[in-house]
Motif scaffolding. Structure first.
Motif, mmCIF file in Angstrom:
data_model
loop_
_atom_site.group_PDB
_atom_site.id
_atom_site.type_symbol
_atom_site.label_atom_id
_atom_site.label_comp_id
_atom_site.label_asym_id
_atom_site.label_seq_id
_atom_site.Cartn_x
_atom_site.Cartn_y
_atom_site.Cartn_z
ATOM 1 N N GLU A 198 -65.098 67.860 0.328
ATOM 2 C CA GLU A 198 -65.354 68.210 -0.640
ATOM 3 C C GLU A 198 -63.687 68.417 -0.989
ATOM 4 O O GLU A 198 -63.014 67.964 -2.234
ATOM 5 C CB GLU A 198 -65.799 69.352 -1.414
ATOM 6 C CG GLU A 198 -65.756 69.425 -2.477
ATOM 7 C CD GLU A 198 -66.472 70.910 -2.599
ATOM 8 O OE1 GLU A 198 -66.482 71.792 -4.003
ATOM 9 O OE2 GLU A 198 -67.410 71.861 -1.631
ATOM 10 N N HIS A 199 -62.414 68.742 -0.016
ATOM 11 C CA HIS A 199 -61.593 69.194 -0.855
ATOM 12 C C HIS A 199 -59.854 68.825 -0.123
ATOM 13 O O HIS A 199 -58.571 68.533 0.305
ATOM 14 C CB HIS A 199 -61.032 70.852 0.069
ATOM 15 C CG HIS A 199 -61.700 71.919 -1.106
ATOM 16 N ND1 HIS A 199 -61.797 71.679 -2.125
ATOM 17 C CD2 HIS A 199 -63.387 72.415 -0.105
ATOM 18 C CE1 HIS A 199 -62.719 73.181 -2.554
ATOM 19 N NE2 HIS A 199 -63.455 73.522 -1.863
ATOM 20 N N LYS A 200 -60.509 67.285 1.065
ATOM 21 C CA LYS A 200 -59.960 66.097 1.533
ATOM 22 C C LYS A 200 -58.899 67.349 2.565
ATOM 23 O O LYS A 200 -57.959 67.541 2.498
ATOM 24 C CB LYS A 200 -58.837 66.272 0.866
ATOM 25 C CG LYS A 200 -59.803 64.619 -0.545
ATOM 26 C CD LYS A 200 -61.054 64.308 1.124
ATOM 27 C CE LYS A 200 -61.960 63.511 -0.041
ATOM 28 N NZ LYS A 200 -62.729 62.450 0.462
ATOM 29 N N VAL A 201 -59.617 68.589 3.440
ATOM 30 C CA VAL A 201 -58.652 69.174 4.153
ATOM 31 C C VAL A 201 -59.768 68.966 6.019
ATOM 32 O O VAL A 201 -60.473 68.904 5.895
ATOM 33 C CB VAL A 201 -58.526 71.045 3.889
ATOM 34 C CG1 VAL A 201 -58.025 71.056 2.559
ATOM 35 C CG2 VAL A 201 -59.678 71.384 3.434
ATOM 36 N N THR A 235 -67.147 71.446 3.690
ATOM 37 C CA THR A 235 -65.657 71.125 2.806
ATOM 38 C C THR A 235 -65.041 70.888 3.604
ATOM 39 O O THR A 235 -63.492 70.306 2.251
ATOM 40 C CB THR A 235 -65.247 73.342 3.804
ATOM 41 O OG1 THR A 235 -66.599 73.896 3.409
ATOM 42 C CG2 THR A 235 -64.067 73.057 2.554
ATOM 43 N N SER A 236 -64.632 70.188 4.545
ATOM 44 C CA SER A 236 -63.923 68.691 5.007
ATOM 45 C C SER A 236 -63.550 67.624 3.546
ATOM 46 O O SER A 236 -62.530 66.868 2.980
ATOM 47 C CB SER A 236 -64.007 68.711 5.847
ATOM 48 O OG SER A 236 -63.152 67.583 6.369
ATOM 49 N N ASP A 278 -55.333 78.756 0.611
ATOM 50 C CA ASP A 278 -56.843 78.719 0.146
ATOM 51 C C ASP A 278 -57.567 77.714 -0.043
ATOM 52 O O ASP A 278 -57.198 77.008 -0.984
ATOM 53 C CB ASP A 278 -56.082 80.629 -0.471
ATOM 54 C CG ASP A 278 -56.229 81.048 0.290
ATOM 55 O OD1 ASP A 278 -56.822 82.198 1.537
ATOM 56 O OD2 ASP A 278 -55.046 82.245 -0.161
ATOM 57 N N LEU A 279 -58.643 78.026 -0.136
ATOM 58 C CA LEU A 279 -59.122 77.010 -1.314
ATOM 59 C C LEU A 279 -58.925 77.785 -2.838
ATOM 60 O O LEU A 279 -59.599 78.313 -2.801
ATOM 61 C CB LEU A 279 -61.200 76.686 -0.893
ATOM 62 C CG LEU A 279 -60.814 76.010 0.520
ATOM 63 C CD1 LEU A 279 -62.379 75.764 1.627
ATOM 64 C CD2 LEU A 279 -60.397 74.341 -0.490
ATOM 65 N N VAL A 313 -53.859 71.944 5.689
ATOM 66 C CA VAL A 313 -52.818 70.694 5.218
ATOM 67 C C VAL A 313 -52.742 69.880 5.632
ATOM 68 O O VAL A 313 -52.074 69.786 7.012
ATOM 69 C CB VAL A 313 -52.285 71.136 4.147
ATOM 70 C CG1 VAL A 313 -51.661 70.347 3.334
ATOM 71 C CG2 VAL A 313 -53.026 72.684 3.351
#
Length: 216
Positions: free
Chosen positions: A170-173, A167-168, A215-216, A187
């Motif tokens: 894929e979403h750069k979080v 998840t980190s 939220d994603l 964020v």
């Protein structure tokens, strides 16, 4: 005896996973080729035909569908011969109906165990500790867990960590304490005053300017 040089060369988070060639329960393996382009979990256990190890290996086997859905390969290891591995796999299948289909490395010469720092003298010099290496599709080690010989791993945490890493990426979080899929993510902190002001005007869940969730 394990010397200091072998210990100091233990791989760390961010390192490329050391390559090796070994015999496994599914055939010969060149590790770098086997894991190329896929998430991989490499995990060691102290010995075949031992109670805690049997529960752990069975746990990985029972999560076959989960790891397949996550396109993640499993690779086990212990300092036992291929014949011991095969006998143990057969024994567990006969007694419980659970088949260890993932490859288990026969590391009788301790080559891979030493390469990955799985032999830790304070615990044992002849049995690998319960190490877990999470390796990304580029072959980089992303997370390492170590457990002693007498304490089994937590399969729920292994699954949670894998999902968090993916998840980190894929979403750069970043992910907060105890994060689970579906929960808010963190964020990255602002690096300029303009970014701080933009964040304050956003719909993020603001704990403070440096800690914001969404939220994603």
């Amino acid at each position: 005896m394990i010397n200091e040089q072998e210990i100091s060369s233990m791989p760390r988070i961010g390192d490329l996973a050391p390559d090796f060639k070994a015999m496994t329960t599914t055939g010969s393996m060149q590790f770098s080729e086997y894991i190329k382009g896929r998430w991989t979990i490499l995990f060691s256990h102290p010995a075949d035909f031992t109670p805690v190890c049997t529960t752990e290996m069975s746990g990985f086997a029972l999560e076959k569908e989960f790891f397949a859905e996550q396109e993640t390969k499993l690779v086990g290891l212990s300092i036992d011969s291929i014949h011991s591995h095969i006998a143990w796999v057969n024994n567990v299948k006969k007694n419980s109906g659970i088949l260890f289909e993932f490859p288990i490395i026969a590391d009788i010469d301790m080559k891979v165990s030493k390469l990955y720092g799985m032999l830790q003298p304070g615990e044992s010099e002849t049995a690998a500790v319960r190490a877990v290496f999470f390796i990304d599709p580029k072959g980089k080690i992303r997370l390492i867990m170590y457990y002693p010989l007498n304490v089994g791993r937590n399969m729920d945490e292994i699954k949670r960590v894998l999902l968090a890493l993916k998840t980190s990426d894929e979403h750069k979080v970043s992910l907060p304490l105890d994060w689970r899929p579906g929960e808010k993510v963190i964020v990255s902190p602002p690096k300029t005053i303009a970014e701080m002001q933009e964040r304050e005007a956003s719909n993020y869940e603001m704990v403070d300017f440096y800690l914001a969730k969404r939220d994603l």
